[in-house]
Design a protein around this motif. Structure first.
Motif, PDB file in Angstrom:
ATOM      1  N   PRO A  34       0.708  -1.312   0.038  1.00 15.49           N
ATOM      2  CA  PRO A  34      -0.090   0.055  -0.089  1.00 15.49           C
ATOM      3  C   PRO A  34       0.967   1.156  -0.167  1.00 15.49           C
ATOM      4  O   PRO A  34       1.939   1.342   0.647  1.00 15.49           O
ATOM      5  CB  PRO A  34      -0.794   0.071   1.231  1.00 15.49           C
ATOM      6  N   ALA A  35       0.326   2.316  -0.701  1.00 21.35           N
ATOM      7  CA  ALA A  35       1.080   3.437  -0.940  1.00 21.35           C
ATOM      8  C   ALA A  35       1.581   4.112   0.645  1.00 21.35           C
ATOM      9  O   ALA A  35       2.913   4.574   0.521  1.00 21.35           O
ATOM     10  CB  ALA A  35       0.196   4.672  -1.417  1.00 21.35           C
ATOM     11  N   ARG A  36       0.891   3.897   1.733  1.00 21.77           N
ATOM     12  CA  ARG A  36       1.532   4.357   2.916  1.00 21.77           C
ATOM     13  C   ARG A  36       2.881   3.669   3.426  1.00 21.77           C
ATOM     14  O   ARG A  36       3.431   4.208   4.356  1.00 21.77           O
ATOM     15  CB  ARG A  36       0.481   4.272   3.830  1.00 21.77           C
ATOM     16  N   TYR A  37       3.054   2.562   2.870  1.00 22.85           N
ATOM     17  CA  TYR A  37       4.016   1.856   3.173  1.00 22.85           C
ATOM     18  C   TYR A  37       5.241   1.656   2.159  1.00 22.85           C
ATOM     19  O   TYR A  37       6.506   1.206   2.442  1.00 22.85           O
ATOM     20  CB  TYR A  37       3.664   0.218   3.661  1.00 22.85           C
ATOM     21  N   ARG A  38       4.958   2.517   1.297  1.00 20.73           N
ATOM     22  CA  ARG A  38       6.066   2.709   0.352  1.00 20.73           C
ATOM     23  C   ARG A  38       7.164   3.699   0.370  1.00 20.73           C
ATOM     24  O   ARG A  38       6.944   4.727   1.113  1.00 20.73           O
ATOM     25  CB  ARG A  38       5.516   2.934  -1.118  1.00 20.73           C
ATOM     26  N   GLY A  39       8.148   3.711  -0.030  1.00 15.30           N
ATOM     27  CA  GLY A  39       9.148   4.969   0.100  1.00 15.30           C
ATOM     28  C   GLY A  39       9.602   4.953  -1.366  1.00 15.30           C
ATOM     29  O   GLY A  39       9.841   3.861  -2.116  1.00 15.30           O
ATOM     30  N   GLU A  44      18.823   2.883   1.945  1.00 14.84           N
ATOM     31  CA  GLU A  44      20.214   2.144   2.513  1.00 14.84           C
ATOM     32  C   GLU A  44      21.025   3.407   3.390  1.00 14.84           C
ATOM     33  O   GLU A  44      20.937   4.546   2.930  1.00 14.84           O
ATOM     34  CB  GLU A  44      21.071   1.991   1.242  1.00 14.84           C
ATOM     35  N   LEU A  45      21.412   2.908   4.590  1.00 13.58           N
ATOM     36  CA  LEU A  45      21.899   3.730   5.561  1.00 13.58           C
ATOM     37  C   LEU A  45      23.242   4.610   5.021  1.00 13.58           C
ATOM     38  O   LEU A  45      23.474   5.686   5.689  1.00 13.58           O
ATOM     39  CB  LEU A  45      22.360   2.809   6.946  1.00 13.58           C
ATOM     40  N   THR A  46      23.941   4.011   4.035  1.00 18.10           N
ATOM     41  CA  THR A  46      25.066   4.745   3.540  1.00 18.10           C
ATOM     42  C   THR A  46      24.717   5.817   2.473  1.00 18.10           C
ATOM     43  O   THR A  46      25.574   6.293   1.986  1.00 18.10           O
ATOM     44  CB  THR A  46      26.188   3.789   2.925  1.00 18.10           C
ATOM     45  N   GLY A  47      23.429   5.915   2.183  1.00 16.41           N
ATOM     46  CA  GLY A  47      22.903   6.783   1.114  1.00 16.41           C
ATOM     47  C   GLY A  47      22.891   6.110  -0.223  1.00 16.41           C
ATOM     48  O   GLY A  47      23.904   5.382  -0.838  1.00 16.41           O
ATOM     49  N   ALA A  52      13.230   3.253  -5.067  1.00 21.16           N
ATOM     50  CA  ALA A  52      13.104   1.767  -4.199  1.00 21.16           C
ATOM     51  C   ALA A  52      12.403   0.921  -5.334  1.00 21.16           C
ATOM     52  O   ALA A  52      11.179   1.419  -5.652  1.00 21.16           O
ATOM     53  CB  ALA A  52      12.262   2.145  -2.910  1.00 21.16           C
ATOM     54  N   THR A  53      12.716  -0.355  -5.067  1.00 25.68           N
ATOM     55  CA  THR A  53      11.929  -1.264  -5.953  1.00 25.68           C
ATOM     56  C   THR A  53      11.295  -2.326  -5.356  1.00 25.68           C
ATOM     57  O   THR A  53      10.301  -3.157  -5.527  1.00 25.68           O
ATOM     58  CB  THR A  53      12.767  -1.739  -7.111  1.00 25.68           C
ATOM     59  N   LEU A  54      11.803  -2.470  -4.001  1.00 26.14           N
ATOM     60  CA  LEU A  54      11.360  -3.412  -2.894  1.00 26.14           C
ATOM     61  C   LEU A  54      11.087  -2.830  -1.595  1.00 26.14           C
ATOM     62  O   LEU A  54      11.533  -1.807  -1.316  1.00 26.14           O
ATOM     63  CB  LEU A  54      12.533  -4.555  -2.909  1.00 26.14           C
ATOM     64  N   VAL A  55      10.244  -3.665  -0.822  1.00 29.27           N
ATOM     65  CA  VAL A  55      10.108  -3.083   0.504  1.00 29.27           C
ATOM     66  C   VAL A  55      10.356  -4.429   1.347  1.00 29.27           C
ATOM     67  O   VAL A  55       9.813  -5.634   1.231  1.00 29.27           O
ATOM     68  CB  VAL A  55       8.564  -2.783   0.803  1.00 29.27           C
ATOM     69  N   THR A  56      11.260  -4.410   2.467  1.00 25.59           N
ATOM     70  CA  THR A  56      11.784  -5.115   3.498  1.00 25.59           C
ATOM     71  C   THR A  56      10.915  -5.093   4.641  1.00 25.59           C
ATOM     72  O   THR A  56      11.006  -4.076   5.436  1.00 25.59           O
ATOM     73  CB  THR A  56      13.336  -5.078   3.513  1.00 25.59           C
ATOM     74  N   ILE A  57      10.346  -6.167   4.993  1.00 24.95           N
ATOM     75  CA  ILE A  57       9.515  -6.120   6.067  1.00 24.95           C
ATOM     76  C   ILE A  57       9.915  -7.534   7.212  1.00 24.95           C
ATOM     77  O   ILE A  57      10.469  -8.341   6.446  1.00 24.95           O
ATOM     78  CB  ILE A  57       7.965  -6.108   5.775  1.00 24.95           C
ATOM     79  N   ALA A  58       9.653  -7.341   8.407  1.00 23.55           N
ATOM     80  CA  ALA A  58       9.833  -8.672   9.039  1.00 23.55           C
ATOM     81  C   ALA A  58       8.293  -9.291   9.482  1.00 23.55           C
ATOM     82  O   ALA A  58       7.400  -8.575  10.091  1.00 23.55           O
ATOM     83  CB  ALA A  58      10.660  -8.125  10.574  1.00 23.55           C
ATOM     84  N   ALA A  59       8.125 -10.585   9.321  1.00 26.02           N
ATOM     85  CA  ALA A  59       6.905 -11.243   9.628  1.00 26.02           C
ATOM     86  C   ALA A  59       7.068 -11.929  11.048  1.00 26.02           C
ATOM     87  O   ALA A  59       8.343 -12.305  11.156  1.00 26.02           O
ATOM     88  CB  ALA A  59       6.812 -12.525   8.663  1.00 26.02           C
ATOM     89  N   THR A  60       6.233 -11.691  11.937  1.00 30.43           N
ATOM     90  CA  THR A  60       6.447 -12.280  13.204  1.00 30.43           C
ATOM     91  C   THR A  60       5.398 -13.468  13.503  1.00 30.43           C
ATOM     92  O   THR A  60       5.519 -14.106  14.438  1.00 30.43           O
ATOM     93  CB  THR A  60       6.224 -10.998  14.140  1.00 30.43           C
ATOM     94  N   ARG A  83       9.211  -1.243   8.140  1.00 31.54           N
ATOM     95  CA  ARG A  83       9.737  -1.473   6.691  1.00 31.54           C
ATOM     96  C   ARG A  83      10.874  -0.669   6.307  1.00 31.54           C
ATOM     97  O   ARG A  83      11.373   0.491   6.751  1.00 31.54           O
ATOM     98  CB  ARG A  83       8.591  -1.520   5.749  1.00 31.54           C
ATOM     99  N   ILE A  84      11.710  -1.259   5.342  1.00 35.17           N
ATOM    100  CA  ILE A  84      12.886  -0.316   4.588  1.00 35.17           C
ATOM    101  C   ILE A  84      12.569  -0.431   3.011  1.00 35.17           C
ATOM    102  O   ILE A  84      12.849  -1.484   2.648  1.00 35.17           O
ATOM    103  CB  ILE A  84      14.028  -0.996   5.141  1.00 35.17           C
ATOM    104  N   PRO A  85      12.338   0.439   2.514  1.00 34.97           N
ATOM    105  CA  PRO A  85      12.468   0.525   0.922  1.00 34.97           C
ATOM    106  C   PRO A  85      13.803   0.455   0.678  1.00 34.97           C
ATOM    107  O   PRO A  85      14.730   1.056   1.203  1.00 34.97           O
ATOM    108  CB  PRO A  85      11.611   1.695   0.833  1.00 34.97           C
ATOM    109  N   ALA A  86      13.898  -0.425  -0.383  1.00 35.16           N
ATOM    110  CA  ALA A  86      15.321  -0.581  -0.908  1.00 35.16           C
ATOM    111  C   ALA A  86      15.388  -0.796  -2.724  1.00 35.16           C
ATOM    112  O   ALA A  86      14.318  -1.306  -3.173  1.00 35.16           O
ATOM    113  CB  ALA A  86      16.104  -1.667  -0.163  1.00 35.16           C
ATOM    114  N   CYS A  87      16.335  -0.443  -3.159  1.00 38.43           N
ATOM    115  CA  CYS A  87      16.647  -0.793  -4.668  1.00 38.43           C
ATOM    116  C   CYS A  87      17.178  -1.983  -4.866  1.00 38.43           C
ATOM    117  O   CYS A  87      17.454  -2.521  -3.528  1.00 38.43           O
ATOM    118  CB  CYS A  87      17.693   0.447  -5.106  1.00 38.43           C
ATOM    119  N   ASP A  88      17.280  -2.563  -5.987  1.00 37.57           N
ATOM    120  CA  ASP A  88      17.636  -3.926  -6.114  1.00 37.57           C
ATOM    121  C   ASP A  88      18.906  -4.123  -5.854  1.00 37.57           C
ATOM    122  O   ASP A  88      19.307  -5.243  -5.221  1.00 37.57           O
ATOM    123  CB  ASP A  88      17.563  -4.403  -7.744  1.00 37.57           C
TER     124      ASP A  88
END
Length: 124
Positions: A34-39, A44-47, A52-60, A83-88
C-alpha cells in the motif's frame, strides 16, 4: 550469505524461521505494498539515490485464515508496519539493516530473506 527463498506455496519455511529466530525477513515488490508503506527512494543507511523497487519487512507470525489460506503478521511500531524500502542493489543490506533494527544483533546465517512473488497479501 543465504539466498532469498521463493515461497509460491505454503509458508512452512517462513514459519520455521519465525520459530527459530523470532522473525522472518520478507521482501516484496514495492508496487504490491500500500502507498502508505512505500518509499520512493532507497533507504540504504550509507545513502542511495536510486528509486526503491522493494520493501523489506519482518514477519512475526503466520496465521491460518481458513481453507488453504494463510496470513502474515508483520512487526509494527505505533501501529505501522516497520519496513525499509530498497533498490535492487541494496536488497541484501536492507534485510540485514531491518534485522539489526529489530533485534540489536547482526543477522545470523540461516535467516533467509523470503520473496513472496505469487502470494496475495492483505495489508489490513
Amino acid at each position: 550469505m543465504t539466498e532469498r527463498t521463493l515461497t509460491p506455496g505454503p509458508f512452512t519455511a517462513l514459519s520455521d524461521d519465525i520459530r527459530d529466530h523470532g522473525l522472518a525477513i520478507v521482501q516484496t515488490r514495492i508496487e504490491r505494498v500500500p502507498a502508505r508503506y512505500r518509499g520512493t527512494i532507497c533507504a540504504e543507511l550509507t545513502g542511495c539515490d536510486q528509486p526503491a523497487t522493494l520493501v523489506t519487512i519482518a514477519a512475526t507470525q503466520v496465521t491460518e485464515e481458513g481453507d488453504n489460506a494463510a496470513g502474515i503478521r508483520f512487526a509494527r511500531a505505533d501501529g505501522e508496519i516497520i519496513r525499509i524500502p530498497a533498490c535492487d542493489t541494496h536488497r541484501i543490506e536492507a534485510s540485514h539493516d531491518l534485522y539489526f533494527a529489530l533485534t540489536g544483533r547482526t543477522r545470523p546465517d540461516g535467516i533467509r530473506a523470503f520473496d513472496l512473488p505469487g502470494q496475495h497479501m492483505s495489508w489490513t
